[in-house]
Write a protein that holds these residues in place. Structure first.
Motif, PDB file in Angstrom:
ATOM      1  N   GLU A  88       0.837  -1.193   0.000  1.00  0.00           N
ATOM      2  CA  GLU A  88       0.000   0.000   0.000  1.00  0.00           C
ATOM      3  C   GLU A  88       0.877   1.250   0.000  1.00  0.00           C
ATOM      4  OE1 GLU A  88      -2.925  -0.111   3.136  1.00  0.00           O
ATOM      5  OE2 GLU A  88      -2.984  -2.301   3.112  1.00  0.00           O
ATOM      6  N   ILE A  98      -3.229   0.421  -3.987  1.00  0.00           N
ATOM      7  CA  ILE A  98      -3.085  -0.900  -3.369  1.00  0.00           C
ATOM      8  C   ILE A  98      -2.582  -1.865  -4.432  1.00  0.00           C
ATOM      9  CG2 ILE A  98      -4.309  -2.869  -2.364  1.00  0.00           C
ATOM     10  CD1 ILE A  98      -6.197  -0.965  -1.025  1.00  0.00           C
ATOM     11  N   SER A 131      -5.556   1.090   2.804  1.00  0.00           N
ATOM     12  CA  SER A 131      -6.644   0.135   2.552  1.00  0.00           C
ATOM     13  C   SER A 131      -7.956   0.555   3.212  1.00  0.00           C
ATOM     14  CB  SER A 131      -6.256  -1.270   3.018  1.00  0.00           C
ATOM     15  OG  SER A 131      -5.882  -1.272   4.381  1.00  0.00           O
ATOM     16  N   MET A 206     -10.849  -4.372  -4.776  1.00  0.00           N
ATOM     17  CA  MET A 206     -10.865  -3.274  -3.817  1.00  0.00           C
ATOM     18  C   MET A 206     -11.470  -2.053  -4.505  1.00  0.00           C
ATOM     19  SD  MET A 206      -9.505  -4.760  -1.195  1.00  0.00           S
ATOM     20  CE  MET A 206      -9.115  -3.420  -0.055  1.00  0.00           C
TER      21      MET A 206
END
Length: 246
Positions: A88, A98, A131, A206
């Motif tokens: 990250e 990410i 994150s 994500m």
């Protein structure tokens, strides 16, 4: 990788040259090997392997290549040493990035990722540093054009997806995006597969909670440099960013 059509990004990746296709096949081959090691070589009893096989088919990987990859992994379990890693950090202008990697050499993958961030004037952070700005979701992308022969309008598709356990379905100009929890992803994907719904892409991803706009030319150049270098690494599976590309 932007706030615009996910399907457009998928098509762009798939239309790249043979070298890019080779990278995709290498990544999926590693995922097949890890899935076999974790749950066995029989897709009937290994939902993770079924998911990877579906991903392979969506990326036009030949059946022989898929089957050979499974057999190879099953016959050499001791030599399958792939490890899932997450990096990250921030690109220029505070863009969160990410990086998901699958590697048999942590030093090599760390060096690749560190170099990509440095060359794009970004900074690699610690685990958890960005994150929290993303939500992990199962994401299934359906190509509207590929579904023209099916008797499924948006309402009937939404009903099917929600009954299968999906959280939401969104309509875009050229595609539908179905979102699930990570836990329900496999069951939703399999139900759609049973119904004969063709999937352009199906994976756990994500998704940014908010997007960052970057317009300054030098900043855009540096961001693209970081992302291109990350995509070139054979260890990198996926790259997620909250950059709202113009």
């Amino acid at each position: 990788m932007s706030g615009h059509s996910k399907f457009s990004n998928i098509k762009a990746k798939k239309e790249k040259n043979d070298a890019a296709k080779g990278k995709i096949f290498t990544v999926i081959g590693h995922e097949l090997a890890l899935a076999v090691k974790q749950g066995g070589a029989d897709p009937a009893s290994n939902s993770k392997l079924r998911d990877v096989i579906a991903k392979a088919k969506a990326n036009n990987m030949p059946n022989d290549t898929i089957n050979n990859g499974i057999k190879k992994a099953a016959g050499s379990l001791e030599s399958v040493n792939f490890e899932e890693l997450q990096y990250e950090g921030y690109g220029v202008n505070g863009v969160a990035i990410i990086v998901k990697a699958l590697t048999d050499n942590k030093n090599r993958s760390a060096a690749d990722v560190r170099s990509a961030f440095a060359k794009g004037r970004g900074s690699l952070g610690t685990q958890g540093s960005v994150s929290f700005l993303f939500d992990e979701k199962g994401q299934i992308i359906l190509d509207k054009e590929a579904m023209e022969d099916l008797d499924k309008d948006f309402d009937s598709l939404m009903e099917l997806a929600l009954e299968a356990g999906a959280e939401d379905i969104r309509e875009e100009e050229d595609s539908y995006e179905i979102l699930t929890s990570p836990e329900d992803f496999s069951s939703v994907r399999e139900e759609l597969e049973k119904q004969g719904i063709p999937m352009a892409e199906a994976d756990i991803v994500m998704i940014p909670q908010n997007y960052v706009s970057v317009t300054e030319e030098e900043a855009v150049k540096n961001l693209r440099r970081t992302l291109d270098l990350l995509e070139e690494s054979d260890d990198v599976q996926n790259v997620y960013t909250n950059w709202e590309e113009e």
